[in-house]
Design a protein around this motif. Structure first.
Motif, short mmCIF file in Angstrom:
data_model
loop_
_atom_site.label_atom_id
_atom_site.label_comp_id
_atom_site.label_asym_id
_atom_site.label_seq_id
_atom_site.Cartn_x
_atom_site.Cartn_y
_atom_site.Cartn_z
N ALA A 21 0.83 -1.21 0.00
CA ALA A 21 0.00 0.00 0.00
C ALA A 21 0.86 1.26 0.00
O ALA A 21 0.52 2.26 -0.63
N ALA A 22 2.00 1.22 0.71
CA ALA A 22 2.91 2.36 0.71
C ALA A 22 3.51 2.58 -0.68
O ALA A 22 3.65 3.72 -1.14
N ASN A 31 -2.69 4.99 9.62
CA ASN A 31 -2.13 3.82 8.97
C ASN A 31 -0.83 4.20 8.27
O ASN A 31 -0.67 5.31 7.77
N LEU A 32 0.13 3.26 8.22
CA LEU A 32 1.44 3.53 7.63
C LEU A 32 1.31 4.06 6.21
O LEU A 32 1.91 5.08 5.85
N VAL A 80 2.41 7.69 4.54
CA VAL A 80 3.25 7.80 3.34
C VAL A 80 2.54 8.64 2.28
O VAL A 80 3.16 9.47 1.60
N GLN A 81 1.22 8.45 2.13
CA GLN A 81 0.46 9.20 1.14
C GLN A 81 0.46 10.70 1.44
O GLN A 81 0.64 11.53 0.54
N LYS A 110 3.84 5.79 -5.73
CA LYS A 110 3.79 5.89 -7.19
C LYS A 110 2.76 6.90 -7.67
O LYS A 110 2.98 7.59 -8.67
N THR A 111 1.64 7.02 -6.96
CA THR A 111 0.64 8.00 -7.37
C THR A 111 1.18 9.43 -7.33
O THR A 111 0.66 10.32 -8.01
N MET A 112 2.22 9.65 -6.54
CA MET A 112 2.80 10.99 -6.42
C MET A 112 4.17 11.11 -7.09
O MET A 112 4.89 12.08 -6.89
N GLY A 113 4.55 10.08 -7.84
CA GLY A 113 5.78 10.16 -8.63
C GLY A 113 7.04 9.77 -7.89
O GLY A 113 8.14 9.98 -8.41
#
Length: 256
Positions: free
Chosen positions: A27-28, A151-152, A156-157, A33-36
């Protein structure tokens, strides 16, 4: 206006220390990846690789495939010049406390010269004092004080989003103020400092912990440059040489 430099994002690594659940690793990776972001480093994960990590990563299995696994946080941060630990606790261990937006600016500014890192601790216990002592700053997410558990992957997100927003908003960055020493250079200095203080009978080699943590905090507050580390190690070597010479001549005294 020039476009934002993609190399800056490539030099920001996300370090997950002692992760218990492989699904959180996946999940991290997806959040990154969604943020490059693509540089994932795992320190002593309980389980990895794992099919659950792959499933939770969804389309970010390439981030998992490229992840580096290290036995210690010291190794994971060896070539970085700035490491920021993400934690809601232990503000007394790290001198500088930043919010996510401030952390993003610091990381992007320093990433022009060398790799930098965001360090996340174990899902249950977070970062230990020893792990935080390897970081130059602390990042706290201003969550609801009545329920601040994140949540970890969510943490990170949040940090990855702030980094991307800052990166998009500023196509160019001023050069870092100092030629900062790498994590490996700083750790070698701390090892030299501990050995020298023991040689000088200022430090009890059997229990160096508290004093060395305080000294780490002191030097983390100053952000050591490469040249400064060399100067300090030269002073330590000179002091050790003088102590050895005094021992040989029989004129050594005790100052502890």
């Amino acid at each position: 206006m020039t476009s934002s430099d993609p190399k800056l994002l490539a030099d920001i690594r996300v370090v997950l220390a002692r992760t218990s659940h492989p699904g959180n690793i996946g999940a991290a990776a997806r959040a990154m990846k969604t943020m490059g972001l693509s540089q994932l480093v795992l320190v002593d994960p309980a389980v990895f690789p794992n099919s659950q990590a792959d499933a939770m990563a969804s389309g970010a299995v390439d981030v998992l495939a490229g992840a580096r696994v290290c036995p210690t946080l010291t190794e994971a941060l060896a070539d970085t010049t700035l490491a920021l630990g993400v934690s809601a606790r232990r503000r007394d261990i790290v001198a500088e406390v930043l919010n996510p937006a401030e952390a993003a600016l610091r990381l992007l500014g320093e990433a022009q010269r060398a790799p930098v890192a965001l360090v996340f601790g174990n899902e249950t216990s977070g970062l230990s004092n020893e792990e935080l002592s390897l970081c130059q700053g602390l990042v706290t997410i201003p969550a609801n004080p009545d329920y601040s558990s994140l949540n970890l992957a969510a943490a990170v997100q949040v940090l990855s989003y702030e980094i991307r927003q800052a990166w998009l908003d500023r196509p160019s960055w001023p050069a870092p103020e100092i030629d900062a020493a790498s994590g490996d250079e700083v750790e070698k200095f701390y090892g030299h400092l501990e050995a020298a203080l023991a040689d000088l009978e200022f430090l009890n080699p059997g229990s160096p912990g508290k004093l060395m943590l305080k000294l780490r905090r002191l030097f983390a507050r100053t952000r050591l440059a490469k040249e400064e580390v060399n100067i300090l190690r030269g002073i330590l070597s000179a002091a050790q040489d003088a102590k050895r010479a005094a021992r040989r001549s029989g004129t050594v005294g005790h100052n502890s």
